[in-house]
Design a protein around this motif. Structure first.
Motif, PDB file in Angstrom:
ATOM      1  N   SER A 101       0.829  -1.215   0.000  1.00 52.68           N
ATOM      2  CA  SER A 101       0.000   0.000   0.000  1.00 52.68           C
ATOM      3  C   SER A 101       0.859   1.259   0.000  1.00 52.68           C
ATOM      4  N   GLU A 102       2.009   1.192   0.658  1.00 52.38           N
ATOM      5  CA  GLU A 102       2.904   2.349   0.681  1.00 52.38           C
ATOM      6  C   GLU A 102       3.798   2.417  -0.552  1.00 52.38           C
ATOM      7  N   LYS A 103       4.448   1.308  -0.885  1.00 50.71           N
ATOM      8  CA  LYS A 103       5.411   1.313  -1.998  1.00 50.71           C
ATOM      9  C   LYS A 103       4.756   1.545  -3.349  1.00 50.71           C
ATOM     10  N   GLU A 104       3.517   1.095  -3.492  1.00 42.79           N
ATOM     11  CA  GLU A 104       2.836   1.187  -4.792  1.00 42.79           C
ATOM     12  C   GLU A 104       1.837   2.340  -4.849  1.00 42.79           C
ATOM     13  N   ASP A 105       1.901   3.244  -3.882  1.00 39.57           N
ATOM     14  CA  ASP A 105       1.047   4.438  -3.860  1.00 39.57           C
ATOM     15  C   ASP A 105      -0.445   4.128  -3.971  1.00 39.57           C
ATOM     16  N   MET A 106      -0.916   3.202  -3.156  1.00 34.61           N
ATOM     17  CA  MET A 106      -2.337   2.894  -3.114  1.00 34.61           C
ATOM     18  C   MET A 106      -3.075   4.025  -2.400  1.00 34.61           C
ATOM     19  N   ASP A 107      -4.346   4.180  -2.751  1.00 33.78           N
ATOM     20  CA  ASP A 107      -5.155   5.226  -2.143  1.00 33.78           C
ATOM     21  C   ASP A 107      -6.094   4.693  -1.072  1.00 33.78           C
ATOM     22  N   ILE A 108      -6.466   3.411  -1.183  1.00 32.23           N
ATOM     23  CA  ILE A 108      -7.393   2.795  -0.239  1.00 32.23           C
ATOM     24  C   ILE A 108      -7.223   1.273  -0.305  1.00 32.23           C
ATOM     25  N   VAL A 109      -7.489   0.623   0.824  1.00 33.47           N
ATOM     26  CA  VAL A 109      -7.518  -0.835   0.881  1.00 33.47           C
ATOM     27  C   VAL A 109      -8.972  -1.234   1.084  1.00 33.47           C
ATOM     28  N   VAL A 110      -9.463  -2.161   0.263  1.00 39.53           N
ATOM     29  CA  VAL A 110     -10.808  -2.711   0.446  1.00 39.53           C
ATOM     30  C   VAL A 110     -10.615  -4.172   0.818  1.00 39.53           C
TER      31      VAL A 110
END
Length: 147
Positions: A101-110
């Motif tokens: 989530s941090e390394k790949e620049d995610m915006d939200i986790v579902v």
């Protein structure tokens, strides 16, 4: 607002419940869904040495492919225009989710509230709980009794 949605899966029916919510969000936002499947290899260390052979790695890779391709197919059934990427990670699933989530620049986790572990039926899943606790991005938790 949301351009990259991280969708963890463990291949369970519970984890599939998060798919339609991720798709709904992706369709509305024009976002990409990134499916993550983590293989926790630490559980293999308790197996007898002769239980692991040269084909073991192939079997795990094959299982990874089956699980992630199934999720990808379910996403495409809901909305074929959603861009889908797949990440296979090794190690503790919660740590893998947090790292990606941090390394790949995610915006939200579902994520589903629990996975396939039997204890998860009675408690908030340990992977979900750790993800909520340590995530630096929003986490949308889908309850196991949702439609």
């Amino acid at each position: 607002m949301y351009k990259r949605i991280l969708l963890p899966t463990d291949g369970s029916k519970n984890s599939e419940k998060a798919i339609k919510h991720a798709c709904n969000l992706a369709s509305k936002e024009g976002a990409e869904i990134v499916i993550i499947y983590a293989v926790d290899s630490k559980h293999l260390t308790s197996l007898p040495e002769d239980a692991l052979d040269d084909d073991t790695e192939f079997v795990f890779e094959e299982h990874d492919d089956v699980v992630t391709k199934h999720v990808e197919e379910l996403v495409k059934e809901i909305d074929e225009n959603i861009k889908v990427s797949i990440i296979i990670a090794e190690g503790d699933p919660a740590n893998a989710i947090l790292k990606v989530s941090e390394k790949e620049d995610m915006d939200i986790v579902v994520i589903a509230s629990s996975g396939k572990h039997i204890l998860d039926r009675f408690l908030l899943g340990s992977v979900t709980s750790k993800t909520i606790k340590y995530s630096t991005i929003p986490v949308l938790v889908i309850p196991t009794n949702s439609d």
